[in-house]
Design a protein around this motif. Sequence first.
Motif, mmCIF file in Angstrom:
data_model
loop_
_atom_site.group_PDB
_atom_site.id
_atom_site.type_symbol
_atom_site.label_atom_id
_atom_site.label_comp_id
_atom_site.label_asym_id
_atom_site.label_seq_id
_atom_site.Cartn_x
_atom_site.Cartn_y
_atom_site.Cartn_z
ATOM 1 N N SER A 146 0.830 -1.215 0.000
ATOM 2 C CA SER A 146 0.000 0.000 0.000
ATOM 3 C C SER A 146 0.856 1.253 0.000
ATOM 4 O O SER A 146 0.507 2.255 -0.643
ATOM 5 N N ALA A 147 1.968 1.225 0.721
ATOM 6 C CA ALA A 147 2.855 2.389 0.802
ATOM 7 C C ALA A 147 3.558 2.654 -0.526
ATOM 8 O O ALA A 147 3.978 3.782 -0.788
ATOM 9 N N ILE A 148 3.667 1.650 -1.352
ATOM 10 C CA ILE A 148 4.226 1.824 -2.694
ATOM 11 C C ILE A 148 3.133 2.296 -3.654
ATOM 12 O O ILE A 148 3.336 3.206 -4.456
ATOM 13 N N CYS A 149 1.965 1.698 -3.546
ATOM 14 C CA CYS A 149 0.862 2.017 -4.460
ATOM 15 C C CYS A 149 0.259 3.399 -4.219
ATOM 16 O O CYS A 149 -0.140 4.072 -5.178
ATOM 17 N N ALA A 150 0.185 3.832 -2.978
ATOM 18 C CA ALA A 150 -0.465 5.109 -2.662
ATOM 19 C C ALA A 150 0.210 6.297 -3.362
ATOM 20 O O ALA A 150 -0.476 7.078 -4.036
#
Length: 107
Positions: free
Chosen positions: A8-12
């Motif tokens: 999620s921290a990469i995708c956000a």
Amino acid sequence: MTGAYTISAICAPVAVVAAELTALRTGILRHGRFWATIAITLAFQVPVDGWLTKLSAPIVLYRPSAISGVRWPWDIPVEDFGFAFALITLTLALWERGRPAGKADHD
């Protein structure tokens, strides 16, 4: 194995930058004041987040399987920086997008 928080921290940030470039189109990523805002915000985030996540006496706990395990500096999970960038960028882009047409930057 990569945890959900890491993914999620990469995708956000990728999703927010994509939204800015394709839909919002405010141009904030081209402005030095945006990057100065990111730097100022991170200058405050690091000591606060470091205090909250310090391994010696954590206030915020992360499930080890949910994060990469990389912590920098002061035990801050690196994923927190991706979320911070996404949150700041989306907030500022939406703010700019909602600005009345013709309103000058310095008003």
